[in-house]
Motif scaffolding. Structure first.
Motif, mmCIF file in Angstrom:
data_model
loop_
_atom_site.group_PDB
_atom_site.id
_atom_site.type_symbol
_atom_site.label_atom_id
_atom_site.label_comp_id
_atom_site.label_asym_id
_atom_site.label_seq_id
_atom_site.Cartn_x
_atom_site.Cartn_y
_atom_site.Cartn_z
ATOM 1 N N ILE A 135 -48.713 -10.242 -52.344
ATOM 2 C CA ILE A 135 -47.852 -11.107 -51.527
ATOM 3 C C ILE A 135 -46.706 -10.286 -50.949
ATOM 4 N N ALA A 136 -46.111 -9.420 -51.763
ATOM 5 C CA ALA A 136 -45.017 -8.574 -51.287
ATOM 6 C C ALA A 136 -45.497 -7.639 -50.181
ATOM 7 N N ALA A 137 -46.705 -7.100 -50.321
ATOM 8 C CA ALA A 137 -47.244 -6.211 -49.292
ATOM 9 C C ALA A 137 -47.424 -6.944 -47.971
ATOM 10 N N VAL A 138 -47.908 -8.180 -48.012
ATOM 11 C CA VAL A 138 -48.074 -8.967 -46.785
ATOM 12 C C VAL A 138 -46.718 -9.235 -46.142
ATOM 13 N N ILE A 139 -45.730 -9.583 -46.937
ATOM 14 C CA ILE A 139 -44.391 -9.851 -46.407
ATOM 15 C C ILE A 139 -43.805 -8.596 -45.771
ATOM 16 N N VAL A 140 -43.990 -7.457 -46.419
ATOM 17 C CA VAL A 140 -43.484 -6.192 -45.871
ATOM 18 C C VAL A 140 -44.163 -5.876 -44.546
ATOM 19 N N LEU A 141 -45.476 -6.062 -44.461
ATOM 20 C CA LEU A 141 -46.184 -5.792 -43.209
ATOM 21 C C LEU A 141 -45.712 -6.706 -42.078
ATOM 22 N N VAL A 142 -45.550 -7.988 -42.370
ATOM 23 C CA VAL A 142 -45.072 -8.924 -41.352
ATOM 24 C C VAL A 142 -43.678 -8.513 -40.884
ATOM 25 N N GLY A 143 -42.816 -8.167 -41.834
ATOM 26 C CA GLY A 143 -41.469 -7.729 -41.468
ATOM 27 C C GLY A 143 -41.484 -6.452 -40.653
ATOM 28 N N ALA A 144 -42.330 -5.505 -41.021
ATOM 29 C CA ALA A 144 -42.415 -4.243 -40.281
ATOM 30 C C ALA A 144 -42.899 -4.480 -38.851
ATOM 31 N N PHE A 145 -43.895 -5.340 -38.668
ATOM 32 C CA PHE A 145 -44.364 -5.632 -37.314
ATOM 33 C C PHE A 145 -43.281 -6.326 -36.494
ATOM 34 N N ASN A 146 -42.528 -7.220 -37.118
ATOM 35 C CA ASN A 146 -41.439 -7.880 -36.392
ATOM 36 C C ASN A 146 -40.418 -6.852 -35.914
ATOM 37 N N VAL A 147 -40.045 -5.945 -36.769
ATOM 38 C CA VAL A 147 -39.079 -4.914 -36.392
ATOM 39 C C VAL A 147 -39.666 -4.041 -35.281
#
Length: 89
Positions: free
Chosen positions: A69-81
């Motif tokens: 779950i943390a990995a998915v959240i990090v990926l979503v955040g990275a794409f947003n940035v």
């Protein structure tokens, strides 16, 4: 026969009314209660031990799920940035 019966009944009545019998009955009741409490305490401890083992067995799968779950959240955040930075270029 009647004489023996009467003597036995008087002996039983004396025994019932004696303080030694009362103290013995109180001691018996106290031992019974203490033994019951000891057995109940041991069953409770066994229950806590079993529950701890069951919860511990879930530790690894839950840990892996949290990491995913943390990995998915990090990926979503990275794409947003990344997309926000691309908008300024």
């Amino acid at each position: 026969m009647q004489k023996i019966k009467n003597k036995c009944l008087r002996a039983v009545a004396r025994l019932k009314n004696s303080s030694l019998t009362r103290k013995g009955m109180l001691a018996l009741a106290a031992v019974t209660v203490a033994a019951g409490d000891a057995m109940a305490a041991s069953k409770g401890a066994a229950g806590f031990t079993k529950a701890t083992q069951e919860v511990s067995s879930y530790q690894t799968p839950v840990s892996n799920l949290m990491k995913a779950i943390a990995a998915v959240i990090v990926l979503v955040g990275a794409f947003n940035v990344y997309f926000k930075m691309r908008a300024f270029v």
